[in-house]
Design an enzyme around this catalytic site. Structure first.
Site, PDB file in Angstrom:
ATOM      1  N   GLU A   1      17.506 -53.936 -18.540  1.00 52.41           N
ATOM      2  CA  GLU A   1      17.216 -54.348 -19.918  1.00 52.41           C
ATOM      3  C   GLU A   1      16.382 -55.618 -19.830  1.00 52.41           C
ATOM      4  OE1 GLU A   1      17.883 -52.285 -22.112  1.00 52.41           O
ATOM      5  OE2 GLU A   1      19.494 -51.099 -21.224  1.00 52.41           O
TER       6      GLU A   1
ATOM      7  N   ASP B   1      24.038 -47.077 -19.590  1.00 53.83           N
ATOM      8  CA  ASP B   1      22.895 -46.170 -19.547  1.00 53.83           C
ATOM      9  C   ASP B   1      22.745 -45.534 -18.169  1.00 53.83           C
ATOM     10  OD1 ASP B   1      22.431 -46.747 -22.154  1.00 53.83           O
ATOM     11  OD2 ASP B   1      20.482 -47.695 -21.875  1.00 53.83           O
TER      12      ASP B   1
ATOM     13  N   GLU C   1      13.957 -58.940 -31.855  1.00 56.44           N
ATOM     14  CA  GLU C   1      13.933 -57.481 -31.729  1.00 56.44           C
ATOM     15  C   GLU C   1      14.668 -57.016 -30.468  1.00 56.44           C
ATOM     16  OE1 GLU C   1       9.792 -59.061 -30.491  1.00 56.44           O
ATOM     17  OE2 GLU C   1      11.353 -59.477 -31.975  1.00 56.44           O
TER      18      GLU C   1
ATOM     19  N   ASP D   1      19.112 -48.807 -14.176  1.00 58.28           N
ATOM     20  CA  ASP D   1      18.520 -49.146 -15.471  1.00 58.28           C
ATOM     21  C   ASP D   1      18.443 -50.660 -15.587  1.00 58.28           C
ATOM     22  OD1 ASP D   1      17.544 -48.463 -18.170  1.00 58.28           O
ATOM     23  OD2 ASP D   1      19.366 -49.464 -18.838  1.00 58.28           O
TER      24      ASP D   1
ATOM     25  N   HIS E   1      21.824 -50.639 -26.243  1.00 61.69           N
ATOM     26  CA  HIS E   1      21.331 -50.360 -24.899  1.00 61.69           C
ATOM     27  C   HIS E   1      22.024 -51.309 -23.917  1.00 61.69           C
ATOM     28  CE1 HIS E   1      17.834 -47.666 -25.754  1.00 61.69           C
ATOM     29  NE2 HIS E   1      18.074 -48.136 -26.965  1.00 61.69           N
TER      30      HIS E   1
END
Length: 228
Positions: free
Chosen positions: A9, A155, A52, A7, A150
């Protein structure tokens, strides 16, 4: 068989618009079993973290400022994944970002066919149902209460559990028989138990054997123990 559950980010959605990777997390599986060998790296994106993205990942500019740039960890990352199959949820997103970073370094791209997309698997298995990682955790009863933000490594660990459920549960290829297609030119073989050279000694005591015989005698002549 080695697989890497992966994963990433990022600061946003499009590397061609200036978005960058800020975290990579990966978990190694051998034969569908987690080995405990992981890869985890925070990365300085060389740009500010949008508000965000900060709200989603909890990674701010101050935290990322002293982290290594992707150019400093790219080769180590490629060595970790090697040619192993990459298990990724929404693989197109992560591979797009990873290949952009690798391209900017002049390093080999990750082939698209090296990735296995668990999002596609989930949508095929459960058409019309939510297929997010959180939704799949609810479906399979996987605890994801620690997933308040997250995080790439967390994850990946959760996705590893989801992946095993999607392909049939833990150790789906664990069996006492092995078969190979005759097309491969290999004869099919099946595991067969071999008799022991020396029988195991009985664990039933004389007192227990006598009690059993007394119990069977009370059942009458039609009892299976007597007939057989």
């Amino acid at each position: 068989m080695r697989e890497i559950v992966l994963d990433t980010e990022t600061t946003g959605f499009d590397p061609e618009s200036g978005d960058r990777i800020v975290e990579i997390g990966a978990v190694e599986l051998i034969g569908h079993v987690a080995t405990g060998n992981t890869y985890h790296q925070y990365i300085n994106p060389e740009r500010s973290m949008p508000d965000e993205a900060f709200q989603v990942h909890g990674l701010g500019d101050d935290f990322l400022r002293d982290k290594p740039k992707f150019a400093e960890i790219g080769r180590d990352f490629l060595r970790f994944i090697g040619s192993s199959k990459l298990i990724i949820h929404n693989a197109a997103f992560d591979i797009k970002f990873l290949n952009a970073e690798l391209k900017w370094m002049g390093l080999p791209q990750i082939p698209w066919e090296q990735a296995l997309d668990t999002l596609a698997i989930a949508r095929k298995r459960f058409p019309g149902s939510p297929a997010s990682l959180d939704a799949l955790c609810r479906r399979f009863g996987i605890d994801n209460t620690s997933r308040t933000l997250h995080g790439a490594l967390l994850d990946s660990e959760i996705l590893a559990e989801v992946y095993l459920e999607l392909i049939g549960g833990r150790q789906p290829d664990f069996a006492l028989s092995t078969r190979q297609s005759p097309k491969a030119g290999v004869q099919e073989t099946e595991w067969v138990a071999r008799p022991r050279s020396v029988p195991l000694p009985p664990r039933l005591s004389a007192k227990e054997a006598a009690a059993h015989a007394e119990f069977v005698a009370k059942l009458g002549d039609d009892a299976l123990w007597i007939k057989l």
